[in-house]
Design a protein around this motif. Structure first.
Motif, short mmCIF file in Angstrom:
data_model
loop_
_atom_site.label_atom_id
_atom_site.label_comp_id
_atom_site.label_asym_id
_atom_site.label_seq_id
_atom_site.Cartn_x
_atom_site.Cartn_y
_atom_site.Cartn_z
N MET A 5 34.73 32.32 26.64
CA MET A 5 36.08 32.31 26.08
C MET A 5 36.98 31.29 26.77
O MET A 5 38.02 30.90 26.22
N ASP A 6 36.63 30.87 27.97
CA ASP A 6 37.43 29.87 28.68
C ASP A 6 37.40 28.50 28.00
O ASP A 6 38.26 27.64 28.27
N ARG A 32 43.38 32.39 22.63
CA ARG A 32 42.14 33.15 22.82
C ARG A 32 42.09 34.42 21.99
O ARG A 32 41.05 34.75 21.43
#
Length: 310
Positions: free
Chosen positions: A117-118, A124
């Protein structure tokens, strides 16, 4: 389970081998199935199967090895790379794995990790909600848990704490006694961690496994709202501190913090666990908290043994 390169082996290395995220880039691709017997809570052994995600291996799992792979499964963890360009193929393999699981281990828990997810450029939460809906649609009537994860923040500890909690026998009994212990210490919260991984086993909070919900205590006590990510952040920080200790050939034993608004004591509870006691009452001395921990150790050793036997 999951496609090659989705991050399965890296997260296993970080959680169970105490390797920092910066070293996971050195890991090679998994060939076929790597089996690890992870000793957790002393006498409880987790048989962790890391399945290579290359097409040839996935096809083999779903045909000739189908019964071997999907029999007697406690939890299936399927990892999706959030930025994959082959989501259609991933979903097809996932549905086939889901069918195999329903055939041979219909009671197994299912966790879907939307990983890396970074790397997401858009907000996000928006990206995660879209992926979550897509996975729910693909899962049909199956009961699933979808979690967003990254190697570089506390989200991975949150996910694995939820996963491991489902495998611990009688975790609810540990929670009940932690609540009693918290009352004896006049503590805001008490958290029990597994010694090696520092994953959360149980908490004195009313909803110990609901790590998305913050605990808000109001009234005349002056106790502030507790951070919703406090458990997994603590796991991440203590693991990093333990790694720093090992680099200078020192062993981590305990931690005491006395700040202006709270006191925290982290100490051994049993041979296989650590306990963290959080107190907002300034009149309570650290020595009293440590004495309570020493007095509670025998009882929690008995509870842990009873839990594993049952």
């Amino acid at each position: 389970m999951g496609a090659s390169g989705s991050g399965k082996t890296s997260m296993r290395s970080l959680i169970f081998s105490n390797n920092p995220a910066s070293l996971t880039a050195r890991l090679g691709a998994t060939i076929d199935v790597e089996q690890n017997h992870v000793r957790f809570l002393g006498d409880l052994v987790l048989n962790l199967w890391d399945c290579g995600g290359q097409d040839s291996f996935m096809d083999s799992y779903l045909t000739t090895q189908r019964a071997t792979i999907f029999k007697q499964v406690g939890v299936m963890i399927y990892v999706f790379d959030v930025e994959t360009r082959e989501m259609g193929k991933d979903l097809e393999y996932y549905r086939d794995c889901l069918a195999g699981l329903q055939q041979y281990s219909p009671d197994a828990a299912i966790f879907l990790l939307v990983h890396k997810m970074d790397l997401v450029r858009e907000p996000r939460l928006t990206a995660f909600q879209r992926k979550k809906q897509e996975l729910q649609d693909a899962s049909g009537d199956a009961v699933i848990s979808v979690l967003g994860t990254s190697m570089y923040d506390e989200s991975l500890y949150k996910a694995w704490s939820n996963i491991v909690h489902t495998l611990i026998p009688n975790a609810a009994i540990l929670t009940k006694h932690l609540q009693t212990f918290a009352g004896a210490c006049n503590a805001t919260e008490v958290i029990l961690f597994e010694r090696t991984t520092f994953l959360v086993i149980a908490s004195s909070s009313p909803t110990p496994t609901s790590l998305d919900t913050s605990l808000e205590l109001e009234g005349t006590t002056g106790i502030p709202k507790l951070d919703a990510k406090r458990y997994e952040r603590t796991s991440e920080l203590i693991k990093a501190f333990k790694h720093s200790c090992s680099r200078v050939r020192e062993e981590f034993r305990s931690l005491e913090m006395e700040l202006y608004d709270f006191t925290a004591v982290l100490d051994e509870m049993t041979r296989n666990t650590y306990v963290m006691v959080i107190i907002h009452d300034p009149t309570i001395e650290i020595a009293a908290v440590k004495l309570n921990i020493r007095l509670a150790r025998r009882k929690f050793e008995e509870l842990q043994s009873d839990s594993l036997v049952s």
